[in-house]
Every structure is written in structure tokens, then in C-alpha cells.
Design a protein around this motif. Structure first.
Motif, PDB file in Angstrom:
ATOM      1  N   TYR A 234       5.711  11.431  -6.226  1.00  0.00           N
ATOM      2  CA  TYR A 234       6.361  10.589  -7.242  1.00  0.00           C
ATOM      3  C   TYR A 234       6.374  11.241  -8.623  1.00  0.00           C
ATOM      4  O   TYR A 234       6.474  10.561  -9.637  1.00  0.00           O
ATOM      5  N   ILE A 271       0.992  -2.655  -3.779  1.00  0.00           N
ATOM      6  CA  ILE A 271       1.085  -1.276  -3.272  1.00  0.00           C
ATOM      7  C   ILE A 271      -0.030  -0.883  -2.307  1.00  0.00           C
ATOM      8  O   ILE A 271       0.114   0.067  -1.560  1.00  0.00           O
ATOM      9  N   LEU A 294      -1.664   4.313   0.696  1.00  0.00           N
ATOM     10  CA  LEU A 294      -2.606   3.610  -0.192  1.00  0.00           C
ATOM     11  C   LEU A 294      -3.468   2.603   0.557  1.00  0.00           C
ATOM     12  O   LEU A 294      -4.591   2.331   0.143  1.00  0.00           O
TER      13      LEU A 294
HETATM   14  P1  ADP Z   1       4.197   5.827   0.588  1.00  0.00           P
HETATM   15  O1  ADP Z   1       4.115   6.489   1.879  1.00  0.00           O
HETATM   16  O2  ADP Z   1       5.428   5.028   0.389  1.00  0.00           O
HETATM   17  O3  ADP Z   1       3.908   6.740  -0.561  1.00  0.00           O
HETATM   18  P2  ADP Z   1       1.730   4.533  -0.166  1.00  0.00           P
HETATM   19  O4  ADP Z   1       0.963   3.455   0.519  1.00  0.00           O
HETATM   20  O5  ADP Z   1       1.021   5.808  -0.395  1.00  0.00           O
HETATM   21  O6  ADP Z   1       3.046   4.720   0.658  1.00  0.00           O
HETATM   22  O7  ADP Z   1       2.225   3.959  -1.545  1.00  0.00           O
HETATM   23  C1  ADP Z   1       2.811   2.692  -1.608  1.00  0.00           C
HETATM   24  C2  ADP Z   1       3.807   2.630  -2.745  1.00  0.00           C
HETATM   25  O8  ADP Z   1       3.120   2.748  -4.002  1.00  0.00           O
HETATM   26  C3  ADP Z   1       4.784   3.787  -2.757  1.00  0.00           C
HETATM   27  O9  ADP Z   1       5.890   3.518  -1.938  1.00  0.00           O
HETATM   28  C4  ADP Z   1       5.167   3.890  -4.192  1.00  0.00           C
HETATM   29  O10 ADP Z   1       6.170   2.950  -4.496  1.00  0.00           O
HETATM   30  C5  ADP Z   1       3.910   3.472  -4.941  1.00  0.00           C
HETATM   31  N1  ADP Z   1       3.115   4.630  -5.406  1.00  0.00           N
HETATM   32  C6  ADP Z   1       1.983   5.096  -4.874  1.00  0.00           C
HETATM   33  N2  ADP Z   1       1.494   6.124  -5.595  1.00  0.00           N
HETATM   34  C7  ADP Z   1       2.351   6.308  -6.605  1.00  0.00           C
HETATM   35  C8  ADP Z   1       2.406   7.212  -7.715  1.00  0.00           C
HETATM   36  N3  ADP Z   1       1.468   8.140  -7.903  1.00  0.00           N
HETATM   37  N4  ADP Z   1       3.448   7.113  -8.570  1.00  0.00           N
HETATM   38  C9  ADP Z   1       4.393   6.156  -8.389  1.00  0.00           C
HETATM   39  N5  ADP Z   1       4.406   5.270  -7.376  1.00  0.00           N
HETATM   40  C10 ADP Z   1       3.398   5.342  -6.499  1.00  0.00           C
END
Ligand code: ADP
Length: 330
Positions: A234, A271, A294
Motif C-alpha cells: 500500500y 481491517i 491482518l
Molecule cells: P490484504 O490482503 O487485503 O492486504 P489484510 O488483512 O492484510 O488484507 O489487510 C486488510 C485491509 O487493511 C487491506 O485490504 C487494506 O485495505 C488495509 N491495510 C492494511 N495494511 C495497510 C497499510 N499499510 N496501508 C493501507 N492500508 C492497509
């Protein structure tokens, strides 16, 4: 399904209560009648010269016995009604966590199947279209296989995520722990993610210090890798990521900060949920993730009795903070 289970459990609770109450009533009945007949015998001895009075006493005895029976039946009926209501309520409370767990599992299976169906459908459509075409040459076939391989990679990545999630799912699991240094954990995670960061010309600054804690080395490397992977995913090209550590009296604190797209305030509460992806990430292609990273990260932190939080400003970046107890005690 749960209504009939609740009724059955209520019936079992009620049966146990009524057996106890019945036995108790029998004991009360026995001791009361014994007491009355002993009193009667003493009276009989006293009224020996007046036999009519003895007959009167016997009448009183039968009446007293009947009253005891009526009272006990009424008390037991009251117990039956009150404990029936209480048992139904308790059965509901007992089954609630199981019901929640089953619902959660169902949702999980539905979400996982949905995520698997997307690449499968894409593959199926491409193969069908290719087979329908009359003159499929080697170039088309190669491009088809290439595209199929991409979908297979996505499914492989999803199944890896699901397996990892499963590994850390159970909050009762006790990870094998030892004395480890968080700095070493971070060095290992940064090492693993650097090739990916380089493809986007993103620099990772490791500002961590030697921080001894009790924990599970492998899972903590996975945790930092997930946070770094997101930070890279991201962030814009030529950006930077900072990983730092500090300490408060009870915890080691790790912060993974990026200067990427950030997260909208409305998305932040969700998230860490399984399969949740913010709209901004959803609009990107699926190869970027499944919304599981996450939730795996949170599970790892929970198994270390720690906390994870995020502060983020859309357009400016995000900082994920992980607090882990310095001395983990289960
Ligand atoms: P993904 O596989 O979609 O990255 P995660 O569970 O890791 O799934 O993250 C869930 C959501 O949180 C992501 O889809 C994104 O929208 C947001 N997200 C997580 N980390 C970040 C970051 N460092 N910067 C921006 N958005 C983030």
C-alpha cells in the motif's frame, strides 16, 4: 438446529433438578411422617384410658400426612415451573458460544469458497473460450497456460493464508516460547521482504534495537513480515518504510510505519476482520491479497497476549503498533 438442542438440554437440566427435588421431597415426607407417628405413639401412651381420643389423633395424623403430600406436590410443581424457565434460559446461555462458533465457521467457509471460486471461474472461462476457438496456436496456448498459472498462484497463496490462519486461530493454543531478541526477528522479516520492496524502489529503514522478550520467533517473524508486506503493497513507488522498537515498563513496542495510501477512518475498525478489504484495496486486482493478513497478524499478537493497533491518515500513510509483553506468562 439450535432450538431443538436447547429444548433437549432444558429437558435434561429439568430432569436432573426434578430427580433431586423428588428425592429430597421423599426424604422430607419420610422424616415428617415418622416424626408425626412418633408423636402419635407418645400421645397414645398418655391417653390410654381414653380410646376415643386415640381415634381422633389418628384422624389428625392422616390429615397431617395428606397436607404434607399436597404441600410437597405444590412445592414440586412450583420448582418444575421455575426451574423449567431457568433451565431454558441457562440452556440458551450454554449453547450461545457454540452457536456463535458455528455461525463464524459457516461465514468463514462461505467467504473462503467465494474467494476460491473467483480464480476457478476465471480459469474455467479462459479454458472454455480457448477450446471453442477453431485454431488455437502454440502462442495462444502458451498465453492461456500463463494466465492459468497466475490463477493457480492466487489459489496457492489463498490456501497458504488459510493454513496459516488455521494454525493461529485457536486462542487456547500455547505457542512454544523462548527468550528471543525482537531486533533479530525484525532483521529476518526485513531480509525476507526486501526483494519485494526493491521492485517498487521502496527503502526499508530498520531502526530497531536489541529488545529481549519471551515469544515464538517464527510466528513473530511472520507477524512483522505481514505488516511489512502490507506496507510495501500500500505504498507508492520510491517510498520508504520505517520499523522501530521501544519499550514501556511492561511491553516491547514495535512500530511499522509507511507513507503510502493510508486507511480511511471508517475502515479502521474492520481491517483486522477476516476477508475484510478496504474499498481502495478491493478496487485493485485480487493478487494483492484476500483480507486475511491482518487477521493472522492479530491472532499471532493475541497468542502472545499483546495488542495491535493502527493510526493512519489517508494519503499520508499508516503506522501499525504492536505491543508485546516483555515476559509472556500463560
Ligand atoms: P490484504 O490482503 O487485503 O492486504 P489484510 O488483512 O492484510 O488484507 O489487510 C486488510 C485491509 O487493511 C487491506 O485490504 C487494506 O485495505 C488495509 N491495510 C492494511 N495494511 C495497510 C497499510 N499499510 N496501508 C493501507 N492500508 C492497509
Amino acid at each position: 438446529m439450535f432450538t431443538s438442542a436447547r429444548l433437549k438440554l432444558t429437558a435434561w437440566y429439568l430432569l436432573i433438578i426434578m430427580i433431586i427435588s423428588g428425592l429430597f421431597s421423599l426424604a422430607v415426607y419420610r422424616s415428617l411422617t415418622l416424626e408425626i407417628s412418633r408423636g402419635m405413639r407418645q400421645q397414645a401412651l398418655r391417653y390410654m384410658p381414653f380410646p376415643s381420643l386415640i381415634e381422633l389423633d389418628e384422624e389428625i395424623f392422616f390429615q397431617a400426612r395428606r397436607r404434607v403430600i399436597v404441600d410437597l406436590v405444590m412445592i414440586n410443581s412450583g420448582i418444575l415451573v421455575i426451574s423449567g424457565i431457568a433451565a431454558y434460559f441457562l440452556a440458551g446461555r450454554t449453547l450461545q458460544p457454540i452457536e456463535n462458533m458455528v455461525e463464524d465457521q459457516k461465514r468463514f467457509i462461505a467467504d473462503a469458497s467465494h474467494e476460491l471460486r473467483t480464480p476457478l471461474t476465471a480459469m474455467k472461462t479462459e479454458i472454455e473460450v480457448a477450446l471453442r476457438g477453431k485454431n488455437l496456436d502454440i502462442k495462444d496456448a502458451k498465453s492461456l497456460l500463463h494466465s492459468n498459472l497466475e490463477e493457480v498462484n492466487k489459489m496457492q497463496s489463498l490456501s497458504n493464508y488459510l493454513l496459516t490462519l488455521n494454525r493461529y486461530q485457536d486462542s487456547q493454543t500455547r505457542l512454544p516460547t523462548e527468550k528471543i531478541d525482537l531486533h533479530e526477528v525484525i532483521v529476518k522479516a526485513v531480509e525476507g521482504i526486501r526483494p519485494l520492496a526493491t521492485t517498487k524502489h521502496i527503502s526499508i529503514e530498520d531502526q530497531s534495537k536489541i529488545t529481549p522478550i519471551t515469544g515464538n520467533f517464527v510466528s513473530l517473524v511472520e507477524l512483522i513480515t505481514l505488516l511489512l508486506d502490507n506496507a510495501v503493497k500500500y505504498s507508492h513507488l520510491n517510498s520508504r518504510i520505517i520499523v522501530s522498537t521501544s519499550k514501556d515498563p511492561r511491553n516491547a513496542v514495535i512500530v511499522v510505519q509507511d507513507f503510502g495510501i493510508g486507511i480511511k477512518a471508517g475502515d479502521i475498525p474492520y481491517i483486522f476482520n477476516r476477508f475484510y478489504r478496504a474499498d481502495s484495496s478491493r478496487s485493485k486486482s485480487h493478487e494483492d491479497g484476500y483480507g486475511l493478513g491482518l487477521s493472522i497478524a492479530k491472532n499471532i499478537v493475541n497468542l502472545h497476549r499483546g495488542q495491535i493497533s493502527v493510526s493512519s491518515t489517508p494519503g499520508e500513510g499508516s503506522a501499525f503498533t504492536v505491543k508485546l509483553p516483555l515476559h509472556l506468562t500463560y
